[in-house]
Design a protein around this motif. Structure first.
Motif, PDB file in Angstrom:
ATOM      1  N   ARG A 100       0.819  -1.220   0.000  1.00  0.00           N
ATOM      2  CA  ARG A 100       0.000   0.000   0.000  1.00  0.00           C
ATOM      3  C   ARG A 100       0.844   1.259   0.000  1.00  0.00           C
ATOM      4  NH1 ARG A 100      -5.452  -1.539   1.965  1.00  0.00           N
ATOM      5  NH2 ARG A 100      -5.346  -3.788   1.861  1.00  0.00           N
ATOM      6  N   ARG A 101       2.168   1.078  -0.050  1.00  0.00           N
ATOM      7  CA  ARG A 101       3.109   2.198  -0.135  1.00  0.00           C
ATOM      8  C   ARG A 101       2.904   3.199   0.996  1.00  0.00           C
ATOM      9  NH1 ARG A 101       1.622   1.960  -5.664  1.00  0.00           N
ATOM     10  NH2 ARG A 101       3.138   0.730  -6.832  1.00  0.00           N
ATOM     11  N   ILE A 102       2.796   2.692   2.212  1.00  0.00           N
ATOM     12  CA  ILE A 102       2.650   3.657   3.302  1.00  0.00           C
ATOM     13  C   ILE A 102       3.884   3.680   4.206  1.00  0.00           C
ATOM     14  CG2 ILE A 102       0.124   3.515   3.270  1.00  0.00           C
ATOM     15  CD1 ILE A 102       0.263   1.925   5.818  1.00  0.00           C
ATOM     16  N   ILE A 103       4.925   2.896   3.865  1.00  0.00           N
ATOM     17  CA  ILE A 103       6.162   2.996   4.640  1.00  0.00           C
ATOM     18  C   ILE A 103       7.334   3.223   3.692  1.00  0.00           C
ATOM     19  CG2 ILE A 103       5.434   1.647   6.638  1.00  0.00           C
ATOM     20  CD1 ILE A 103       6.762  -0.794   5.390  1.00  0.00           C
ATOM     21  N   THR A 104       8.415   3.803   4.229  1.00  0.00           N
ATOM     22  CA  THR A 104       9.616   4.006   3.405  1.00  0.00           C
ATOM     23  C   THR A 104      10.810   3.341   4.086  1.00  0.00           C
ATOM     24  OG1 THR A 104      10.124   6.056   4.548  1.00  0.00           O
ATOM     25  CG2 THR A 104       8.811   6.233   2.543  1.00  0.00           C
ATOM     26  N   SER A 105      11.876   3.264   3.369  1.00  0.00           N
ATOM     27  CA  SER A 105      13.086   2.607   3.869  1.00  0.00           C
ATOM     28  C   SER A 105      13.587   3.288   5.141  1.00  0.00           C
ATOM     29  CB  SER A 105      14.161   2.662   2.790  1.00  0.00           C
ATOM     30  OG  SER A 105      15.407   2.409   3.379  1.00  0.00           O
ATOM     31  N   ALA A 106      14.091   2.454   6.068  1.00  0.00           N
ATOM     32  CA  ALA A 106      14.607   3.012   7.320  1.00  0.00           C
ATOM     33  C   ALA A 106      16.114   2.846   7.390  1.00  0.00           C
ATOM     34  CB  ALA A 106      13.937   2.341   8.499  1.00  0.00           C
ATOM     35  N   ASP A 107      16.723   2.633   6.241  1.00  0.00           N
ATOM     36  CA  ASP A 107      18.162   2.346   6.234  1.00  0.00           C
ATOM     37  C   ASP A 107      18.978   3.455   6.897  1.00  0.00           C
ATOM     38  OD1 ASP A 107      18.147  -0.160   5.276  1.00  0.00           O
ATOM     39  OD2 ASP A 107      18.328   0.392   3.155  1.00  0.00           O
ATOM     40  N   THR A 108      18.603   4.714   6.628  1.00  0.00           N
ATOM     41  CA  THR A 108      19.357   5.832   7.214  1.00  0.00           C
ATOM     42  C   THR A 108      19.305   5.781   8.739  1.00  0.00           C
ATOM     43  OG1 THR A 108      17.994   6.943   5.574  1.00  0.00           O
ATOM     44  CG2 THR A 108      19.826   8.199   6.517  1.00  0.00           C
ATOM     45  N   ALA A 109      18.105   5.544   9.258  1.00  0.00           N
ATOM     46  CA  ALA A 109      17.962   5.498  10.713  1.00  0.00           C
ATOM     47  C   ALA A 109      18.711   4.316  11.286  1.00  0.00           C
ATOM     48  CB  ALA A 109      16.482   5.405  11.076  1.00  0.00           C
ATOM     49  N   ILE A 110      18.614   3.172  10.590  1.00  0.00           N
ATOM     50  CA  ILE A 110      19.259   1.961  11.096  1.00  0.00           C
ATOM     51  C   ILE A 110      20.780   2.147  11.083  1.00  0.00           C
ATOM     52  CG2 ILE A 110      19.713  -0.463  10.539  1.00  0.00           C
ATOM     53  CD1 ILE A 110      16.779  -0.727   9.891  1.00  0.00           C
ATOM     54  N   ALA A 111      21.266   2.909  10.081  1.00  0.00           N
ATOM     55  CA  ALA A 111      22.711   3.117   9.973  1.00  0.00           C
ATOM     56  C   ALA A 111      23.273   3.720  11.257  1.00  0.00           C
ATOM     57  CB  ALA A 111      23.005   4.024   8.776  1.00  0.00           C
ATOM     58  N   ARG A 112      22.483   4.529  11.935  1.00  0.00           N
ATOM     59  CA  ARG A 112      22.984   5.180  13.146  1.00  0.00           C
ATOM     60  C   ARG A 112      23.120   4.227  14.327  1.00  0.00           C
ATOM     61  NH1 ARG A 112      19.887  10.908  13.650  1.00  0.00           N
ATOM     62  NH2 ARG A 112      19.528  11.227  11.439  1.00  0.00           N
ATOM     63  N   VAL A 113      22.227   3.216  14.394  1.00  0.00           N
ATOM     64  CA  VAL A 113      22.241   2.337  15.569  1.00  0.00           C
ATOM     65  C   VAL A 113      22.393   0.876  15.201  1.00  0.00           C
ATOM     66  CG1 VAL A 113      20.943   3.723  17.233  1.00  0.00           C
ATOM     67  CG2 VAL A 113      19.738   2.445  15.436  1.00  0.00           C
ATOM     68  N   GLY A 114      22.483   0.616  13.891  1.00  0.00           N
ATOM     69  CA  GLY A 114      22.375  -0.744  13.361  1.00  0.00           C
ATOM     70  C   GLY A 114      23.209  -1.776  14.086  1.00  0.00           C
ATOM     71  N   SER A 115      24.455  -1.464  14.327  1.00  0.00           N
ATOM     72  CA  SER A 115      25.341  -2.494  14.874  1.00  0.00           C
ATOM     73  C   SER A 115      24.908  -2.925  16.266  1.00  0.00           C
ATOM     74  CB  SER A 115      26.768  -1.951  14.925  1.00  0.00           C
ATOM     75  OG  SER A 115      26.743  -0.766  15.715  1.00  0.00           O
ATOM     76  N   ASP A 116      24.127  -2.071  16.923  1.00  0.00           N
ATOM     77  CA  ASP A 116      23.711  -2.374  18.293  1.00  0.00           C
ATOM     78  C   ASP A 116      22.434  -3.207  18.334  1.00  0.00           C
ATOM     79  OD1 ASP A 116      23.850  -2.385  21.001  1.00  0.00           O
ATOM     80  OD2 ASP A 116      23.112  -0.334  21.278  1.00  0.00           O
ATOM     81  N   LEU A 117      21.794  -3.442  17.186  1.00  0.00           N
ATOM     82  CA  LEU A 117      20.491  -4.123  17.169  1.00  0.00           C
ATOM     83  C   LEU A 117      20.648  -5.628  17.009  1.00  0.00           C
ATOM     84  CD1 LEU A 117      18.508  -1.568  14.989  1.00  0.00           C
ATOM     85  CD2 LEU A 117      18.323  -1.935  17.460  1.00  0.00           C
ATOM     86  N   GLU A 118      19.712  -6.354  17.595  1.00  0.00           N
ATOM     87  CA  GLU A 118      19.744  -7.820  17.514  1.00  0.00           C
ATOM     88  C   GLU A 118      19.695  -8.249  16.053  1.00  0.00           C
ATOM     89  OE1 GLU A 118      19.719 -10.015  20.023  1.00  0.00           O
ATOM     90  OE2 GLU A 118      18.966  -8.956  21.797  1.00  0.00           O
ATOM     91  N   PRO A 119      20.565  -9.160  15.656  1.00  0.00           N
ATOM     92  CA  PRO A 119      20.566  -9.604  14.245  1.00  0.00           C
ATOM     93  C   PRO A 119      19.205 -10.178  13.844  1.00  0.00           C
ATOM     94  CG  PRO A 119      22.465 -10.449  15.444  1.00  0.00           C
ATOM     95  CD  PRO A 119      21.612  -9.773  16.459  1.00  0.00           C
ATOM     96  N   ILE A 120      18.580 -10.929  14.756  1.00  0.00           N
ATOM     97  CA  ILE A 120      17.308 -11.567  14.432  1.00  0.00           C
ATOM     98  C   ILE A 120      16.247 -10.509  14.118  1.00  0.00           C
ATOM     99  CG2 ILE A 120      16.613 -11.672  16.868  1.00  0.00           C
ATOM    100  CD1 ILE A 120      15.212 -14.229  16.347  1.00  0.00           C
ATOM    101  N   ALA A 121      16.347  -9.354  14.805  1.00  0.00           N
ATOM    102  CA  ALA A 121      15.384  -8.291  14.586  1.00  0.00           C
ATOM    103  C   ALA A 121      15.645  -7.587  13.266  1.00  0.00           C
ATOM    104  CB  ALA A 121      15.440  -7.295  15.744  1.00  0.00           C
TER     105      ALA A 121
END
Lengths: 735, 373
Positions: A100-121
């Motif tokens: 339905r095209r109501i979300i966009t990529s969150a790559d930029t946000a994830i880039a800031r905290v990505g390494s700290d997030l659970e791989p499974i998530a």
């Protein structure tokens, strides 16, 4: 004059200022929607306040949306530009939201905290090459252990379900070693996974609840039931009372149970055990709670920043400690406060052993068939294989490829020709002076009926036309394409299967007709008998009885339906309490067609007889007393008076009531949906609830559901015409 | 054909005593009409005979069988209702056959009886119609037919003509009379219409507030009313009543403008000076032309029996009713004559009356002062 001009100028300036200020403020506001309540909401609000403090000039507007309507509201609001900039939801909805095209990529946000997030998530939010949404928390099942009962049972090993089952002998009969929602596929899947099977194959995107792991898992649970290791017919809501009243040594449930338990009992939470001694551990589905960035956002940068902040250690700490969430931010777990929290740690460990809920679109289609297969197999162990096969068939039915897209040209052509013919005819008639004179004469009459025509057109004709048009389209999740009469063809040919197999149009129609006939027979007979009793002039307190008997009619039907559902509950229902006081074994009302159907009929009879009673009382009052006296003098006994005077004279009044009642009962959604819910295995569904399922639980196949609705309409039109014909015939042709 | 005997029937409904001890004997084949004003209890009495009401006291015997407590269906009585009470969902044929079928008559019997009745009443063309498709008179006939078809012991009619228009009423009245003659059945007929009462009855029973005022052959009741109530109820226009005093020579009753001769044979010797109510029917006076004023009515010198100062004249075409006060009470006199010869307002009418047509009543009790005939 000059003063006035000056004031006007000041006013204009003020307005410009206000507009500018609003504009400036709008740029610094970020809107967030979430489904949280209680502690989670409290923690979330704290985090957002901290964000505001860290970002002066930024204000966060939040809206807590009830979970039921959450997705629908998002899907409606975001494309129109009045949705949130950021919202929190489970990761399974990614494909649907993407479609339905109501979300966009969150790559930029994830880039800031990505390494700290659970791989499974992170894996959970991956779709294609991009990641959609910032993972906030994990939710999955774990094992709650009642310390007191566990000790009383001699501290049995909690290593496997088999070892837990052995505690049966050490526990009092009213308590159970294990309580969980056994008939639900979400809970059952943990066992299936441990036995090497799965509910759904995410790689191939297909239903996978069959084969030997499925059979083995079901046989295992059947065994647990037979050995009274787990209680029968537990649903999601009845787990809590078992645990709180100290009748469950262990319970399989999610983090939400923590909030419901309060401080009443001493318990701990551990990871789910193995199924068999020495076998593999149970692996629950893990749902990841995600902060989604909405497309069409007014403040995308701020939203991005806020999403990253929500996953930051500072925010995660608050969400974990205050909101009791199993946060997906790894670094905070090494902090002592969290490391020592046994409950949260257990859930985290459970999540690490779990399996991310597949995001494939067809996953959602698997639940209903799997649930039905499990319920059927647990009810009737001999039918395990049949139940599994049936589940697969249902899945295939619901996920069957859509009919081929067709060109709407022939239909458009036909409609165009009809419109042309009507236009030509109108022009032709308009030229006729007689016709014009007639129209002119009846102008005042048109003025009188215009408002009624407009209202009927808007409320009746338009929805009917829109529904009928929708029935020519097919598609899932609201993406509709024109397919001509393919939906009808599918329904009428039972999608290629046997015509009277369970769930086909014909089978459901048969149940619907049976349902209608049984109800009407009871409504009319009870209504007439009560009306006769209430019409006796000698009966005292007549008015009181009348009011009492009309009450079932006055109470909203869904309230009554829910009350009756409670009455038929196997463990807590009044019906079984009465039966057992009479020495009859409790009945699982919704386990067989006959009793489930009877429960529905009883409920609807309760709802339906007052109408017939009121109609009959009115009709009885209209029968002249003279006729009875004449009949009495002619030699009629009371029964003969009823048979030859009352009944024939009630008929003209009762027949319209009966045909109206037939239409209402035929479409009585509330009772079926709320009382039996179609149980067992959809056997008690009627056409209108079946249409509902296609529209709202099987990937929103609106076109297919609309075709059902049109067929229902057709059946009712035919039925009432037939009834009319019959009754006119019976009245001796007198008009 | 049956005999009926009622003994001291009493019935109280709520706080009202409707029937206050009714005794009545009906001979076999007799046509008895119960007549009285609204509320006199005549319908209740009929319903009590039918068994639709149960008397509080008294007994009902039908052919010497006590049926006081019997259900209506055990009495073998037929009743024709004011509303006709036809079964609206049944055709005329089925309405006629209804009672027969309930009594388990064979279809052959049913058919022949329906045939017979429809011929008797001319219902042949209507047999397949429903009641709503018929006129009032037709329905009335069907209602009678339904009663006849059963051949009951006793027929009861509850104001059967009151829903018909005047012309039809006269016609059906005659039909009922004929029917009674041809069937020879025992019939009890309730009406408030004195014409029906007079023309139909073998025996007339006048009821007033739950009691029998008088019973007897209609002409006798008319000619010798036992009370002021009966005298006033029968006859149209109603009898004139004037308070009077018996003259010194006991030969007449005297009031202002009235000197009514007393029939010694009927009333015996009445003490002079006694207060009485004089009753004279409007039809029983004759105009003494020579003594009346204007329009050929001369104001005579000799005292006349009745003098009326006319204030209203109702001309009926073949006769007229002249109204005026006599002895302080309204008085109506029937006057015959051509239109131009009728009295007018302001005229004085001198009237005479035969002693046989003068009725005397006790002012207190209202009973007739006549001895037993």
């Amino acid at each position: 004059m000059r003063a006035l001009a000056r004031e006007a100028l000041a006013l204009v300036c003020a307005m410009i200022l206000i507009v500018c200020a609003r504009d400036a403020a709008a740029q610094r506001t970020v809107t967030v929607w979430h489904p949280y309540r209680g502690a989670e909401q409290q923690a979330f609000d704290q985090v957002l306040q901290a964000f505001e403090r860290a970002h002066p000039g930024v204000s966060v507007t939040t809206l807590a949306v009830p979970f039921d309507a959450y997705a629908a509201k998002l899907e409606a609001a975001i494309p129109r530009g009045n949705g949130p900039d950021l919202f929190v939801d489970a990761h399974e909805r990614i494909p649907s939201y993407l479609a339905r095209r109501i979300i966009t990529s969150a790559d930029t946000a994830i880039a800031r905290v990505g390494s700290d997030l659970e791989p499974i998530a992170l894996e959970a939010v991956q779709s294609g090459s991009e990641r959609y949404g910032v993972p906030l928390a994990l939710k999955c099942l774990a094992l709650f252990v009642d310390e007191e009962l566990w000790e009383r049972a001699g501290r049995p090993s909690l290593d496997s379900l088999e070892s837990i089952a052995r505690a049966r002998a050490a526990l009092p009969p009213s308590a159970y070693p294990l309580v969980y929602y056994a008939s639900n596929a979400y809970f059952h899947s943990a066992i299936v996974h441990a036995l090497g099977g799965q509910l759904f194959d995410p790689q191939r995107g297909t239903y996978a609840f069959d084969g030997s792991p499925a059979i083995e898992s079901l046989t295992f649970v059947q065994r647990l039931l037979a050995d009274r290791v787990i209680p029968p017919e537990v649903d999601g809501a009845s787990v809590t009372p078992y645990f709180r009243s100290g009748r469950a040594m262990t319970v399989i449930s999610g983090p939400w149970l923590v909030g419901e338990l309060g401080g009443g009992r001493r318990y701990r939470v551990v990871v789910l055990p193995r199924v068999r001694d020495g076998g593999r551990v149970m692996s629950p589905f893990v749902t990841v709670e995600v902060a989604f960035l909405a497309s069409n956002a007014r403040a995308p940068e701020l939203a991005n920043e806020l999403a990253a902040y929500l996953a930051s250690p500072a925010a995660a700490r608050v969400r974990a400690t205050v909101g009791r969430q199993v946060v997906a931010t790894q670094s905070v777990w090494s902090e002592p406060e969290l490391a020592n929290d046994a409950v949260l740690a257990a859930f985290r460990r459970a999540a690490s052993r779990g399996r991310v809920m597949p995001t494939h679109n067809n996953m959602r289609l698997s639940w209903e068939p799997a649930n039905q297969a499990i319920r059927r197999a647990l009810r009737d162990p001999r039918a395990t294989r049949v139940a599994i096969d049936q589940g697969r068939r249902r899945y295939e039915d619901a996920s069957r490829p859509l009919p081929a897209k067709r060109s709407p040209l022939p239909l458009q052509l036909a409609l165009g020709l009809i419109a042309l013919a009507i236009a030509l005819r109108s022009v032709q008639r308009a030229r006729d002076p007689d016709f014009r004179a007639a129209v002119k004469r009846s102008m005042p009459a048109y003025a009188y009926v215009t408002h009624a025509v407009v209202i009927v057109a808007l409320l009746v004709v338009l929805p009917l036309v829109l529904g009928a048009t929708t029935s020519l389209y097919a598609g899932r999740d609201g993406a509709l394409e024109y397919v001509g009469g393919a939906n009808y063809w599918d329904i009428i040919t039972a999608r290629g299967g046997s015509l009277f197999a369970s769930g086909t149009f014909y089978a459901v129609l048969l149940v619907t007709v049976l349902w209608t006939v049984a109800n009407l027979a009871l409504h009319v007979s009870i209504g007439v008998v009560l009306a006769l009793v209430l019409s006796r002039p000698l009966l005292k307190l007549r008015a009181v009885y009348r009011v009492l008997l009309i009450i079932p009619w006055a109470v909203p039907s869904y309230v009554t339906a829910l009350a009756w559902k409670g009455i038929f509950h196997r463990q807590t229902g009044a019906m079984n309490a009465i039966l057992s006081s009479l020495g009859v074994e409790p009945i699982s009302w919704f386990a067989q067609f006959s009793t489930a159907f009877a429960a529905n009929v009883v409920t609807n009879t309760w709802l339906g007889f007052p109408f017939m009673m009121v109609v009959t009382i009115g009709a009885l009052a209209a029968i002249p007393k003279d006729l009875y006296e004449a009949a009495e003098v002619d030699g009629a006994t009371p029964w003969q008076q009823f048979r030859h005077i009352t009944l024939p004279l009630l008929r003209p009044t009762l027949l319209p009531a009966v045909s109206m009642g037939a239409v209402w009962t035929f479409n009585q959604f509330n009772v079926i949906f709320l009382v039996s819910g179609g149980e067992p295995d959809g056997a008690t569904e009627i056409l209108v609830t079946e249409a509902y399922r296609w529209a709202f639980t099987r990937q929103a196949q609106y076109g297919y559901a609309a075709a059902y609705a049109v067929l229902i309409f057709g059946v009712l039109v035919l039925g009432t015409r037939l009834l009319e014909r019959l009754t006119l015939g019976k009245q001796g042709g007198s008009k | 054909m049956a005999t009926l005997s009622l003994r001291t029937i009493r019935k109280v409904l709520g706080a009202n005593a409707i029937l206050k001890g009714i005794d009545l004997d009906v001979q076999s084949g007799e046509f008895v009409v119960l007549v009285g004003p609204s509320g006199c209890g005549k319908s209740t009495l009929l319903r009590t005979i039918a068994g639709l009401e149960t008397p509080d006291e008294g007994s009902i015997k039908l052919d010497d069988r006590d049926v006081t407590r019997a259900e209506p269906r055990e009495r073998d009585i037929a009743m024709v209702f004011q509303s006709y009470a036809l079964y609206p969902h049944l055709t005329v044929r089925d309405n006629l056959a209804f009672g027969l079928r309930l009594r388990g008559e064979s279809e052959a019997t049913v058919k022949s009886r329906v045939e017979e009745v429809s011929q008797m009443l001319g219902l042949g063309a209507l047999l397949d119609r429903l009641p709503k498709d018929m006129s009032g008179g037709q329905r009335q006939r069907v209602a009678m037919g339904r009663a006849i078809a059963r051949r009951p012991k006793l027929f009861l009619f509850d104001e059967p003509l009151s829903n018909l228009d005047a012309a039809l009423r006269n016609q059906v009245r005659v039909e009922i009379k004929k029917l009674h003659a041809s069937l020879g059945a025992t019939m009890i007929y309730v009406t408030h219409d004195q014409v029906e009462a007079m023309t139909l009855a073998d025996q007339l029973v006048v009821l007033n507030s739950g009691k029998v005022e008088q019973k007897g052959p209609p002409l006798e009741v008319y000619a010798r009313p036992a009370s002021r109530f009966v005298a006033g109820f029968l006859g149209s226009p109603s009898m004139n009543f004037t308070d009077a005093v018996v003259s010194d020579d006991s030969t007449s009753a005297v009031a202002e403008g009235l000197r009514a001769p007393i029939d010694r044979q009927r009333f015996g010797a009445i003490e002079r000076g006694r207060k009485v109510v004089v009753g004279i029917r409007p039809h029983d006076v004759t105009v003494r032309k020579g003594e009346s004023s204007a329009h050929g009515y001369r104001d005579g010198a000799t005292p006349t029996e009745i003098t009326v100062a006319v204030d209203v004249v109702e001309a009926m075409g073949f006769e007229a009713y002249a109204h005026g006060p006599v002895g302080g009470a309204p008085f109506v006199a029937r006057v015959e004559g051509a239109a131009d010869a009728l009295p007018r307002r302001g005229d004085r009418l001198a009237l005479s009356v035969e002693p046989a047509h003068v009725h005397l009543f006790d002012p207190e009790t209202g009973r007739s002062l006549a001895g037993a005939p």
